[in-house]
Design a protein around this motif. Structure first.
Motif, short mmCIF file in Angstrom:
data_model
loop_
_atom_site.label_atom_id
_atom_site.label_comp_id
_atom_site.label_asym_id
_atom_site.label_seq_id
_atom_site.Cartn_x
_atom_site.Cartn_y
_atom_site.Cartn_z
N TYR A 197 -12.69 92.96 94.77
CA TYR A 197 -13.45 92.50 93.60
C TYR A 197 -14.43 93.57 93.11
CZ TYR A 197 -11.65 87.71 93.71
OH TYR A 197 -10.84 86.60 93.63
N ILE B 129 -12.62 95.91 90.92
CA ILE B 129 -12.41 95.31 89.60
C ILE B 129 -13.70 95.35 88.78
CG2 ILE B 129 -11.90 93.15 88.38
CD1 ILE B 129 -10.05 92.43 90.78
N SER C 272 -15.01 98.75 87.41
CA SER C 272 -14.03 99.58 86.68
C SER C 272 -14.31 99.66 85.18
CB SER C 272 -12.63 99.01 86.91
OG SER C 272 -12.45 97.78 86.21
N TYR D 272 -9.78 97.26 85.08
CA TYR D 272 -9.17 96.10 85.74
C TYR D 272 -9.91 94.85 85.25
CZ TYR D 272 -7.36 99.64 88.99
OH TYR D 272 -6.75 100.73 89.54
N GLY E 102 -10.30 90.79 85.89
CA GLY E 102 -10.00 89.64 86.72
C GLY E 102 -9.64 88.43 85.88
N PHE F 91 -5.61 89.94 88.83
CA PHE F 91 -6.20 90.83 87.82
C PHE F 91 -5.10 91.45 86.96
CE2 PHE F 91 -5.46 93.23 91.69
CZ PHE F 91 -4.92 94.44 91.27
#
Length: 364
Positions: free
Chosen positions: A278, A281, A284, A288, A290, A304
């Motif tokens: 996570y 993600i 990023s 990415y 989610g 994701f």
């Protein structure tokens, strides 16, 4: 261990502990000096009976299951439970009330309807593509409901219940196939919990049912014997030949969890593993994205997407080349999914985080 193992993120059947697999390998052709494999033992033998009962005892200890619950081993997967539940507990004057949080809860509702039982939808998040769990205040339930059914973790959409409702008539039933044994549970809130084994408990082939004993007295008498919960309870799940090897593996997985500090320690490890991915993600800057809302994020299935389908395909291809398995999202939603069940080691999640970071640098 020196075996070369894949980074297995399959959603199910999923990773099993390497130690458990090695133990099964050693015992495969000669279990407990019987000169036979577990798969060859009579299910009426003392050697198999010891396996069977130890599995029940370990599960009761790990989840602190009170004495007023029965533990049953049934075949047919969680999908058979979708039919068994309304067959056993829905009479003409009762309604099966379902909280829809994804494909599996939809299928559970569908089976009740096929049987011609009265049903209702207590809440749904379908309008936002199941990206969250409904708030408890959104649930439309009644003390007159035959039961309220939830799916505690949603493998396809990557959402998970963080808090469970208090149902006035104490008839809350949960499909926990994908997160049972991953964290401590308030068992007393549920009249019944069921779970296919192939994610956190062992290999496919056996379904665990934890059911309050008073429910067994409410079984619809017109239900066929093999579809009645009281049939399994009265016969210690040995009414017919059970999936003996799957139960043997279940027992070994439960021993593994116990030896590693129990469910509380497993929960801590799962939170650490999920945080790695996570964080990749969240840090990023949108590379990415989610699927699940933050407060509903699953610790078991992390879903994701990347900014376009072409980039997603490239990500999955390069991940495969690096030894990562099972990162494809479900065919119904696409994208990517990392299933970090109990047996997925920290190292695999750490390596995936590093791969995600490197891939972003190469392609942003």
């Amino acid at each position: 261990m020196t075996l070369k193992r894949a980074y297995n993120f399959n959603a199910g059947p999923s990773a099993l502990p390497e130690e458990v697999l090695v133990k099964a390998q050693k015992e495969l052709v000669n279990f407990n000096e019987t000169g036979m494999s577990v798969m060859e033992l009579s299910h009426r033998s003392k050697d198999y009976e010891a396996i069977h009962n130890e599995a029940k005892t370990l599960l009761a200890e790990l989840l602190s299951i009170p004495d007023n619950y029965e533990i049953l081993f049934i075949q047919g997967g969680a999908s058979l439970q979708f039919s068994m539940i309304p067959m056993n507990f829905l009479t003409e004057e009762k309604v099966g009330n379902y909280v829809l949080t994804g494909s599996w809860s939809e299928k559970a509702l569908k089976e009740a309807k096929i049987l011609g039982r009265s049903t209702a939808v207590a809440a749904t998040t379908k309008e936002t593509n199941y990206n969250r769990i409904p708030k408890l205040t959104e649930l439309n339930v009644s003390p007159d409901d035959g039961y309220v059914h939830i799916t505690s973790n949603n493998t396809i959409f990557g959402t998970q219940w963080k808090e469970f409702p208090n149902i006035e008539n104490n008839m809350l039933i949960a499909d926990m196939s994908s997160d049972i044994l991953s964290k401590p549970l308030p068992i007393e809130k549920f009249s019944m919990i069921y779970a296919g084994a192939q994610k956190n408990l062992g290999p496919s082939g056996v379904t665990v049912v934890i059911i309050r004993k008073d429910l067994l007295e409410k079984t619809n008498e017109n239900t066929p014997s093999m579809l009645r919960y009281d049939t399994y309870a009265k016969n210690n799940s040995l009414y017919n030949t059970p999936p003996t090897f799957s139960i043997y593996m279940l027992k070994n997985v439960l021993q593994w969890v116990s030896e590693r500090g129990g469910v509380a320690e497993t929960d801590r490890r799962n939170q650490e593993k999920a945080a790695l991915i996570y964080n990749a993600i969240d840090e990023s800057n949108g590379f990415y994205q989610g699927h699940a809302e933050t407060e509903s994020r699953s610790l078991m299935n992390l879903t994701f997407n990347l900014r376009n389908e072409e980039l997603s395909k490239k990500f999955l291809q390069e991940a495969k080349e690096e030894g990562f398995v099972g990162l494809n999202g479900h065919r119904s939603v696409g994208g990517c999914r990392a299933s970090t069940y109990n047996a997925v080691p920290y190292e695999a999640c750490d390596q995936l985080q590093q791969f995600m970071t490197k891939f972003k640098k190469r392609h942003e």
